[in-house]
Motif scaffolding. Sequence first.
Motif, PDB file in Angstrom:
ATOM      1  N   SER A   3       0.806  -1.217   0.000  1.00 26.60           N
ATOM      2  CA  SER A   3       0.000   0.000   0.000  1.00 26.60           C
ATOM      3  C   SER A   3       0.842   1.273   0.000  1.00 26.60           C
ATOM      4  CB  SER A   3      -0.946   0.007   1.207  1.00 26.60           C
ATOM      5  OG  SER A   3      -0.205  -0.041   2.407  1.00 26.60           O
ATOM      6  N   LYS A   4       2.136   1.185   0.366  1.00 29.87           N
ATOM      7  CA  LYS A   4       3.007   2.365   0.329  1.00 29.87           C
ATOM      8  C   LYS A   4       3.231   2.825  -1.105  1.00 29.87           C
ATOM      9  CE  LYS A   4       6.124   0.239   2.736  1.00 29.87           C
ATOM     10  NZ  LYS A   4       7.392  -0.129   3.371  1.00 29.87           N
ATOM     11  N   LYS A   8      -2.530   6.507  -8.129  1.00 32.86           N
ATOM     12  CA  LYS A   8      -3.042   6.499  -9.500  1.00 32.86           C
ATOM     13  C   LYS A   8      -1.923   6.588 -10.545  1.00 32.86           C
ATOM     14  CE  LYS A   8      -3.989  11.411  -9.927  1.00 32.86           C
ATOM     15  NZ  LYS A   8      -4.915  12.420 -10.366  1.00 32.86           N
ATOM     16  N   ASN A   9      -0.821   7.256 -10.236  1.00 34.75           N
ATOM     17  CA  ASN A   9       0.281   7.348 -11.201  1.00 34.75           C
ATOM     18  C   ASN A   9       0.959   5.996 -11.399  1.00 34.75           C
ATOM     19  OD1 ASN A   9      -0.207  10.092 -11.436  1.00 34.75           O
ATOM     20  ND2 ASN A   9       1.379  10.656  -9.983  1.00 34.75           N
ATOM     21  N   ILE A  10       1.190   5.294 -10.312  1.00 33.68           N
ATOM     22  CA  ILE A  10       1.810   3.970 -10.431  1.00 33.68           C
ATOM     23  C   ILE A  10       0.836   2.990 -11.076  1.00 33.68           C
ATOM     24  CG2 ILE A  10       2.776   2.035  -9.119  1.00 33.68           C
ATOM     25  CD1 ILE A  10       4.087   4.099  -7.294  1.00 33.68           C
ATOM     26  N   LEU A  13       1.206   3.550 -14.701  1.00 33.98           N
ATOM     27  CA  LEU A  13       2.450   2.944 -15.180  1.00 33.98           C
ATOM     28  C   LEU A  13       2.273   1.448 -15.387  1.00 33.98           C
ATOM     29  CD1 LEU A  13       5.523   2.862 -15.786  1.00 33.98           C
ATOM     30  CD2 LEU A  13       5.862   2.638 -13.303  1.00 33.98           C
ATOM     31  N   PHE A  14       1.719   0.758 -14.396  1.00 33.33           N
ATOM     32  CA  PHE A  14       1.557  -0.687 -14.506  1.00 33.33           C
ATOM     33  C   PHE A  14       0.565  -1.050 -15.611  1.00 33.33           C
ATOM     34  CE2 PHE A  14       2.785  -1.181  -9.769  1.00 33.33           C
ATOM     35  CZ  PHE A  14       4.119  -1.022 -10.091  1.00 33.33           C
ATOM     36  N   LYS A  15      -0.467  -0.244 -15.781  1.00 31.91           N
ATOM     37  CA  LYS A  15      -1.425  -0.468 -16.871  1.00 31.91           C
ATOM     38  C   LYS A  15      -0.702  -0.363 -18.222  1.00 31.91           C
ATOM     39  CE  LYS A  15      -5.986   1.106 -18.365  1.00 31.91           C
ATOM     40  NZ  LYS A  15      -7.090   2.028 -18.094  1.00 31.91           N
TER      41      LYS A  15
END
Length: 101
Positions: A3-4, A8-10, A13-15
Amino acid sequence: MNSKLENKNIDFLFKAILALETREECYNFFEDLCTVQELKTIAQRLVVAKMLSDKCVYTDIVNETGASTATISRVNRSLQYGCDGYDIIFERIEEKDNEQL
């Protein structure tokens, strides 16, 4: 899930990474996204993790990868106490390699 890291930005990125379909697309995307040194550092950590999971000793890992012992120790902590992300990837790579034989 850690959870750290979650935001939404990460997530975006993963998407984006999950949308890649070929090795060439990966090369193109990561060359645009990262500096050469950043990408080499990430790749080095992955190789260090693989060698550690294969029970290689630090001196062999240093000689093969050029990684510092501090880097090797950090990667080893992730392998021991992390989220098992390395293990999942190594298992999947091995499965794909076995399918191709």
